[in-house]
Enzyme design. Structure first.
Site, PDB file in Angstrom:
ATOM      1  N   ASP A  77       0.830  -1.218   0.152  1.00 13.63           N
ATOM      2  CA  ASP A  77      -0.125  -0.102   0.094  1.00 13.63           C
ATOM      3  C   ASP A  77       0.957   1.197  -0.032  1.00 13.63           C
ATOM      4  O   ASP A  77       2.051   1.277   0.450  1.00 13.63           O
ATOM      5  CB  ASP A  77      -0.710   0.040   1.292  1.00 13.63           C
ATOM      6  CG  ASP A  77      -1.805  -1.072   1.364  1.00 13.63           C
ATOM      7  OD1 ASP A  77      -2.141  -1.738   0.048  1.00 13.63           O
ATOM      8  OD2 ASP A  77      -2.374  -1.451   2.293  1.00 13.63           O
TER       9      ASP A  77
HETATM   10  N1  URA Z   1      -1.177  -6.044   3.663  1.00 18.01           N
HETATM   11  C1  URA Z   1      -1.809  -4.825   3.735  1.00 18.01           C
HETATM   12  O1  URA Z   1      -2.747  -4.719   4.390  1.00 18.01           O
HETATM   13  N2  URA Z   1      -0.934  -3.836   3.194  1.00 18.01           N
HETATM   14  C2  URA Z   1       0.390  -4.170   2.302  1.00 18.01           C
HETATM   15  O2  URA Z   1       0.760  -3.003   1.979  1.00 18.01           O
HETATM   16  C3  URA Z   1       0.697  -5.399   2.392  1.00 18.01           C
HETATM   17  C4  URA Z   1      -0.116  -6.354   2.986  1.00 18.01           C
END
Ligand code: URA
Length: 240
Positions: A106
Site C-alpha cells: 500500500d
Molecule cells: N497487507 C496490507 O494490508 N497492506 C500492505 O501493504 C501489504 C499487506
C-alpha cells in the site's frame, strides 16, 4: 544458448537503440570479456558475456532483481500521472528494460519490495500456489489476546466474509505485532488485524520467503539482489 550479435546484446540491455549500439561498437567503445571489439556483427553468448562501454561495466541482457526499502507515500506501480511510483526513482536503463514491482505494498506501507523485469519470477513469488511467506511488522491500536492468536492460526475470516489461509500472529509488546501470511490479498494484513479490533497505524514488510530486508538500506534506497539472495526467497525460484 545461441550466440547473438554484439549490437543486439547491447540493445537488449536497454542501454541504447540498435543503430546507437552499432555506432558505439564501430567507434571502438565496447569491450567483451575485457577485449575491445569493433565489429557489431561478432557473436557472443549473451548469458555469460561481460560487457564494458568506455571502460564502464554494463549490465548483461540477463534479468534484473532489485530489493527496495519502500518509503511511505510512494505508489507500487510502474507509472502514475500524479503520484511518485517505486519505479520513478530507478535508473533509466532499468526502466527501459521494463522493470516492475513484484506484488504490491500500500502507499503508506514501508519495507521490502522486489522489482524485476522477469515475469516468470514475479509470478512465482506472487502466486498463492508457491506459498512464499511474507512477514510484516505492524504498529496497532490495541493488544492481541489468546483468541486472536488462535483466530490467525485457524484462518481469519475478513469482515466481507473472505476466508484467509492460516497465518501467524506474534506479539512484540507495546502495540507492535508481527504477522506472517502465505498469500497476498488486497490490504490483507490491515484487514486481518482490523477484523480482530487492532487497526493498523503503521505497516512494514520485513521478509519475503527467506529473504530479509537489508537493514542497511534506508527508506528509498535499493540495491541488486545477489544470486544467493534470489535463491533465499524460495529455492529454485529461477528454474523455469
Ligand atoms: N497487507 C496490507 O494490508 N497492506 C500492505 O501493504 C501489504 C499487506
Amino acid at each position: 544458448m545461441p550466440l547473438v550479435r554484439l549490437d543486439k546484446i547491447l540493445t537488449d540491455t536497454g542501454l541504447c537503440s540498435r543503430s546507437q549500439a552499432r555506432e558505439i561498437v564501430r567507434r571502438g567503445r565496447a569491450a567483451v570479456n575485457g577485449i575491445p571489439c569493433a565489429d557489431p556483427a561478432e557473436k557472443f553468448d549473451p548469458e555469460t558475456v561481460s560487457l564494458t562501454v568506455d571502460g564502464e561495466p554494463i549490465d548483461g541482457p540477463g534479468h534484473i532483481y532489485i530489493m527496495l526499502n519502500k518509503p511511505a507515500g510512494v505508489l507500487t506501480a510502474t507509472r502514475d500521472p500524479r503520484k511518485p511510483t517505486v519505479v520513478d526513482a530507478m535508473p533509466e536503463e532499468w526502466k527501459r528494460r521494463g522493470l516492475f514491482p513484484v506484488g504490491r505494498l500500500d502507499k503508506d506501507t514501508t519495507g521490502l519490495l522486489l522489482l524485476t523485469d522477469d515475469g516468470v519470477f514475479a509470478h512465482k513469488v506472487i502466486s498463492p500456489k508457491s506459498h512464499v511467506s511474507k512477514l510484516y511488522e505492524a504498529v496497532v491500536d490495541g493488544m492481541p489476546c489468546e483468541a486472536d492468536f488462535a483466530a490467525f492460526r485457524g484462518g481469519i475470516v475478513l469482515r466481507d466474509g473472505t476466508q484467509c489461509l492460516p497465518a501467524e500472529l506474534i506479539d512484540l509488546g507495546g502495540g507492535r505485532v508481527q504477522v506472517e501470511v502465505f498469500e497476498g490479498k488486497y490490504h490483507q494484513v490491515k484487514r486481518m488485524l482490523g477484523s480482530r479490533q487492532m487497526p493498523v497505524l503503521h505497516l512494514k514488510r520485513l521478509r519475503i520467503g527467506g529473504l530479509w530486508l537489508d537493514s542497511s538500506l534506508a527508506e528509498g534506497e535499493y540495491r541488486r539482489l545477489t544470486p544467493e539472495e534470489i535463491q533465499k526467497i524460495q529455492p529454485d525460484i529461477l528454474s523455469k
